[in-house]
Design a protein around this motif. Structure first.
Motif, PDB file in Angstrom:
ATOM      1  N   GLU A 306     -32.053  81.366   8.192  1.00 55.64           N
ATOM      2  CA  GLU A 306     -32.698  81.367   9.505  1.00 55.64           C
ATOM      3  C   GLU A 306     -32.074  80.308  10.410  1.00 55.64           C
ATOM      4  O   GLU A 306     -31.988  79.137  10.051  1.00 55.64           O
ATOM      5  N   GLY A 307     -31.578  80.742  11.566  1.00 60.94           N
ATOM      6  CA  GLY A 307     -31.019  79.819  12.535  1.00 60.94           C
ATOM      7  C   GLY A 307     -29.600  79.374  12.234  1.00 60.94           C
ATOM      8  O   GLY A 307     -29.066  78.511  12.936  1.00 60.94           O
ATOM      9  N   GLU A 308     -28.978  79.957  11.197  1.00 63.02           N
ATOM     10  CA  GLU A 308     -27.616  79.560  10.828  1.00 63.02           C
ATOM     11  C   GLU A 308     -26.667  80.747  10.931  1.00 63.02           C
ATOM     12  O   GLU A 308     -27.086  81.901  10.967  1.00 63.02           O
ATOM     13  N   LYS A 309     -25.368  80.438  10.963  1.00 65.99           N
ATOM     14  CA  LYS A 309     -24.363  81.485  11.014  1.00 65.99           C
ATOM     15  C   LYS A 309     -24.269  82.189   9.664  1.00 65.99           C
ATOM     16  O   LYS A 309     -24.490  81.587   8.619  1.00 65.99           O
ATOM     17  N   PRO A 310     -23.925  83.487   9.670  1.00 64.46           N
ATOM     18  CA  PRO A 310     -23.804  84.211   8.397  1.00 64.46           C
ATOM     19  C   PRO A 310     -22.635  83.694   7.567  1.00 64.46           C
ATOM     20  O   PRO A 310     -21.603  83.274   8.103  1.00 64.46           O
ATOM     21  N   VAL A 311     -22.808  83.742   6.253  1.00 68.18           N
ATOM     22  CA  VAL A 311     -21.776  83.349   5.298  1.00 68.18           C
ATOM     23  C   VAL A 311     -21.247  84.611   4.642  1.00 68.18           C
ATOM     24  O   VAL A 311     -22.005  85.356   4.017  1.00 68.18           O
ATOM     25  N   ASN A 312     -19.965  84.893   4.804  1.00 72.12           N
ATOM     26  CA  ASN A 312     -19.368  86.068   4.198  1.00 72.12           C
ATOM     27  C   ASN A 312     -19.333  85.913   2.677  1.00 72.12           C
ATOM     28  O   ASN A 312     -18.881  84.891   2.170  1.00 72.12           O
ATOM     29  N   VAL A 332     -36.779  83.258   6.433  1.00 72.41           N
ATOM     30  CA  VAL A 332     -36.145  84.548   6.695  1.00 72.41           C
ATOM     31  C   VAL A 332     -34.674  84.486   6.291  1.00 72.41           C
ATOM     32  O   VAL A 332     -33.968  83.545   6.625  1.00 72.41           O
ATOM     33  N   VAL A 333     -34.232  85.486   5.566  1.00 72.04           N
ATOM     34  CA  VAL A 333     -32.818  85.619   5.232  1.00 72.04           C
ATOM     35  C   VAL A 333     -32.330  86.931   5.836  1.00 72.04           C
ATOM     36  O   VAL A 333     -33.042  87.940   5.814  1.00 72.04           O
ATOM     37  N   THR A 334     -31.135  86.900   6.404  1.00 71.79           N
ATOM     38  CA  THR A 334     -30.569  88.101   7.022  1.00 71.79           C
ATOM     39  C   THR A 334     -29.347  88.541   6.233  1.00 71.79           C
ATOM     40  O   THR A 334     -28.404  87.762   6.034  1.00 71.79           O
ATOM     41  N   LEU A 335     -29.390  89.778   5.761  1.00 73.27           N
ATOM     42  CA  LEU A 335     -28.282  90.353   5.008  1.00 73.27           C
ATOM     43  C   LEU A 335     -27.507  91.318   5.891  1.00 73.27           C
ATOM     44  O   LEU A 335     -28.110  92.199   6.526  1.00 73.27           O
ATOM     45  N   GLU A 336     -26.204  91.133   5.948  1.00 72.98           N
ATOM     46  CA  GLU A 336     -25.348  92.147   6.563  1.00 72.98           C
ATOM     47  C   GLU A 336     -24.859  93.040   5.432  1.00 72.98           C
ATOM     48  O   GLU A 336     -24.285  92.557   4.460  1.00 72.98           O
ATOM     49  N   VAL A 337     -25.125  94.341   5.530  1.00 75.74           N
ATOM     50  CA  VAL A 337     -24.792  95.250   4.435  1.00 75.74           C
ATOM     51  C   VAL A 337     -23.977  96.429   4.936  1.00 75.74           C
ATOM     52  O   VAL A 337     -24.067  96.824   6.109  1.00 75.74           O
ATOM     53  N   ILE A 351     -30.032  93.171   8.254  1.00 70.41           N
ATOM     54  CA  ILE A 351     -31.420  93.368   7.833  1.00 70.41           C
ATOM     55  C   ILE A 351     -32.051  92.000   7.594  1.00 70.41           C
ATOM     56  O   ILE A 351     -31.573  91.232   6.746  1.00 70.41           O
ATOM     57  N   SER A 352     -33.095  91.694   8.328  1.00 69.22           N
ATOM     58  CA  SER A 352     -33.792  90.415   8.171  1.00 69.22           C
ATOM     59  C   SER A 352     -35.032  90.618   7.307  1.00 69.22           C
ATOM     60  O   SER A 352     -35.851  91.504   7.577  1.00 69.22           O
ATOM     61  N   ILE A 353     -35.168  89.786   6.271  1.00 72.30           N
ATOM     62  CA  ILE A 353     -36.269  89.917   5.316  1.00 72.30           C
ATOM     63  C   ILE A 353     -36.931  88.558   5.145  1.00 72.30           C
ATOM     64  O   ILE A 353     -36.250  87.544   4.946  1.00 72.30           O
ATOM     65  N   ARG A 354     -38.247  88.541   5.208  1.00 74.05           N
ATOM     66  CA  ARG A 354     -38.997  87.300   4.993  1.00 74.05           C
ATOM     67  C   ARG A 354     -39.263  87.143   3.501  1.00 74.05           C
ATOM     68  O   ARG A 354     -39.861  88.008   2.873  1.00 74.05           O
ATOM     69  N   ARG A 355     -38.788  86.035   2.944  1.00 72.46           N
ATOM     70  CA  ARG A 355     -38.936  85.808   1.508  1.00 72.46           C
ATOM     71  C   ARG A 355     -40.405  85.608   1.122  1.00 72.46           C
ATOM     72  O   ARG A 355     -41.191  85.065   1.888  1.00 72.46           O
TER      73      ARG A 355
END
Length: 724
Positions: A306-312, A332-337, A351-355
């Motif tokens: 949440e609030g950070e850049k995605p890590v490939n 919240v974690v956001t997965l790029e799939v 896809i953003s999912i609340r843990r």
């Protein structure tokens, strides 16, 4: 279905003492092995080749012995196996054939026929040489990609008639470095085009691709000995079956909690899939399942906190991806799939999912009722949805008389539905991936008098039969069981038993076909999960590979070529053993054809089904595409056609629900994002499938009135076979 063992059993002609001496002598010879593989290019200065350790060599020998002497499949380590291991290993390291050249592969051929003998004796160097060569080539390719991006993507030509093969797993290896350069230019053009068509500007595209390639490059430089060993061992163990696998000490920790991420996670089971981390299944009641967008066979490209850049995370180790996805509850974690339905790995979605924690009560069975009128008569059908086969073992062991379990909960739900006066019952096992074996056994017992429920055969051909010994019956009325491709393991045992007993009809699509049992055995270094047994129905046929074939089939969106046991390499085959005597409560053969005809007539008139079939046809058309154009104008036309079809299908579904149509695809996607933000308002399941189960129930009642009292004592006496 995994049954842990308390002890490790070795069926071997060698005594323990001799084995220890044998291993020690073998390890002493490892450093002088003549298997070195020479690379064709100068090794990059900053890459340090990885090397095997003594502990890994010892574990290799133990793995080889367990595979030969304790696996369900009786198979030795031969020269033919050497070639298969070699091919599987290269497929794992370079499955799309984009790093190695034909010249590289030819240079590796010298060790191809000797891998088996080396693996028998713990000589790991040939596998590590192959791994190091691939890592060098990965680094070369990624450097080339970054250099191409530095030269500017505006210099790429999108006016030619070039195209690119979407799946290169069966393609020829490119002959040399120059051919690979040309292929990688096409790959970059494809990635650029995909993002341009999504409205991304060139600066952002360049930044995204650079971040992706730089992340992969960093991982390549950080390659560890354990990465090579685990990849090599899994290419080896996978020859026996796809569920037999080596777990490194770190991966073992994740397996021991089922890699479910259910503790402060998203509730998804993951596995490595070449460079990607793939979603295997969703944990029922978990955040990802409730959010609704993440699907089995989706491949994870990046992870963002949440609030950070995605890590490939392409090229990352599975355990590190798992660690990145885990996090504090309510974050919240956001997965790029890459979606399972995508025709191209450049097509991604976020896809953003609340843990959250996966609570037992959210996995519990639940009930509902549906009503409909036919021929002036009103039918009420009870529906029990079972997400998984569960039991609160801690409460059970503590002696809690009110502990939760699938069977106990379903028994209560049945009693409540009977008080409501239901005419029939639908058990919904769609997306139920299995769980506790004894719960499947006990659940069958709610619908039959007494008798066998499943057979389990081990590698010694010894057969154990599980029985329901409780003569009480919770429900004796007409029954329909709904299944789909994600119904697996314990679900297949239950559905198969109901079908074999003639206790009800199975409706839906062919199940997964997971009919094997694994045990986890400790090694000196990590663990080995090994297949030791196989499930068989009371009629004698295995649930392995074939699964349960429904009596009445309903098509599914799920791609059977990618999901299911028969889609896995080296899966154990279907076979059968002797049937065990069991009651046949009802013979549907006299009415099944009429039931199917009525079902097909209803679906031919059903707007819901026509829409589902249209969506299935659209997805299948996309899957059948072998190439994609790299011409901007042609690609734009293709993209617009795909978007129009997606929007048309979405709006047709909204019209059926009496909702306003979307004016654009952007509006549809914005709505999907809003749905994702609210776990309680996800898109509804295909309710017409459940309603169809109810209609089939009514057909059964109309066609044969005996179904009303199917388990009346006089009928049981007349139909029961002689028991053992």
């Amino acid at each position: 279905m995994t049954i842990p063992e308390k002890t490790s059993v070795h069926r071997s002609p060698h005594k323990a003492g001799k084995t220890g001496v044998f291993i020690a002598l073998t390890i002493a010879l490892l450093l002088s092995t003549p298997f070195a593989v020479q690379a064709n290019a100068v090794e990059p200065e900053s890459y340090t080749p990885v090397a095997p350790t003594i502990d890994q060599a010892r574990a290799n020998i133990l793995i080889a012995r367990q595979l030969q002497f304790t696996h369900f499949r009786d198979m030795g380590i031969s020269d033919e196996l050497s070639g298969d291991v070699f091919d599987a290993y290269l497929n794992y390291l370079d499955g799309q054939r984009v790093y190695l050249t034909a010249r590289d592969v030819q240079a590796l051929d010298k060790v191809k026929s000797r891998l088996g003998s080396a693996l028998k004796t713990g000589q790991l160097q040939p596998g590590f040489d192959i791994y190091n060569l691939v890592q060098k080539r990965i680094i070369e390719r990624l450097r080339f990609a970054l250099k191409t991006l530095d030269e500017g993507i505006e210099n790429l030509d999108f006016s030619s008639n070039d195209s690119i093969l979407l799946d290169r797993s069966e393609a020829d290896w490119e002959p040399d470095k120059e051919a690979l350069d040309a292929l990688w230019v096409k790959r970059i053009k494809n990635a650029v085009l995909a993002q341009r068509l999504n409205g991304t500007d060139d600066e952002a595209i360049t930044e995204t691709l650079k971040r992706r390639y730089e992340g992969q490059l960093k991982r390549a430089y950080q390659a560890r000995s354990e990465d090579a060993f685990q990849a090599y061992m899994n290419a080896f163990t996978g020859m026996w079956d796809p569920h037999t696998a080596y777990f490194s000490p770190r991966t073992s920790e994740n397996f021991n909690i089922n890699m479910s991420l259910s503790l402060e996670g998203i509730g998804a089971v993951l596995q490595g899939d070449n460079e990607y981390t793939k979603v295997v299944r969703l944990v029922p009641g978990g955040p990802a399942s409730k959010q609704g967008q993440l699907q089995p066979a989706d491949r994870i490209v990046s992870v963002a906190q949440e609030g950070e850049k995605p890590v490939n995370v392409i090229g990352w180790r599975l355990d590190e991806v798992v660690d990145l996805i885990r996090g504090p509850r309510d974050s919240v974690v956001t997965l790029e799939v890459v979606p399972a339905s995508a025709t191209d790995e450049t097509i991604t979605k976020s896809i953003s999912i609340r843990r959250d924690e996966v609570k037992l009560e959210e996995q519990s069975a639940s009930k509902n009722t549906i009503e409909f009128e036919r021929n002036g008569e009103t039918y009420t059908v009870g529906v029990i949805t079972i997400p998984t086969f569960y039991a609160d073992f801690r409460a059970m062991q503590a002696g809690d008389p009110n502990y939760k379990s699938t069977t106990r909960d379903v028994r209560k739900l049945i009693a409540e539905l009977q008080q409501e006066g239901v005419d029939g019952l639908v058990i919904d096992l769609r997306n139920n991936g299995g769980g506790a074996l004894h719960e499947a056994n006990d659940l069958v017992g709610l619908f039959i008098d007494t008798g066998p429920t499943v057979q389990i055969r081990n590698s010694n051909n010894e057969v154990q039969v599980l029985n329901d010994d409780d003569a009480s019956v919770a429900y004796d009325g007409p029954l329909v069981v709904l299944t789909n491709r994600m119904s697996a393991s314990a679900s297949e045992i239950f559905a198969g038993a109901i079908q074999d007993y003639g206790r009800g009809l199975v409706v839906g699509s062919q199940t997964f076909g997971k009919g094997t049992v694994q045990a986890v055995r400790p090694l000196n270094h990590g663990q080995l999960k090994i297949t030791q047994s196989k499930f068989y129905r009371v009629s004698g046929g295995s649930t392995q590979h074939k699964g349960v074939i429904p009596d009445i089939e309903i098509p599914s969106r799920i791609d059977k070529t990618r999901i299911g046991e028969d889609a896995l390499d080296h899966a154990l085959p279907w076979d059968q053993i002797e049937a065990v005597p069991h009651t046949r409560y009802f013979d549907f053969s006299d009415i099944i054809e009429e039931l199917r005809k009525r079902h097909e007539d209803r679906f031919a008139k059903s707007p819901d089904f026509r829409l589902l079939q249209q969506e299935i046809d659209f997805l299948e058309e996309q899957r059948q595409r072998e190439t994609v154009s790299l011409n901007l104008d042609e690609r734009t036309t293709q993209q617009e056609q795909i978007e129009r079809t997606r929007l048309t299908i979405a709006n047709a579904r909204r019209e059926l629900r009496g909702e306003e149509p979307f004016e654009s695809l952007d509006e549809l996607e914005d709505w999907q994002d809003q749905q994702a933000a609210d776990l309680g308002s996800t898109d509804e399941e295909l309710d017409f499938v459940i309603r169809e189960g109810g209609h089939i129930m009514a057909d059964m009642l109309e066609l044969d009135k005996r179904m009303v009292s199917i388990l009346a004592p006089r009928q049981i006496a007349a139909q029961a076979e002689v028991r053992q």
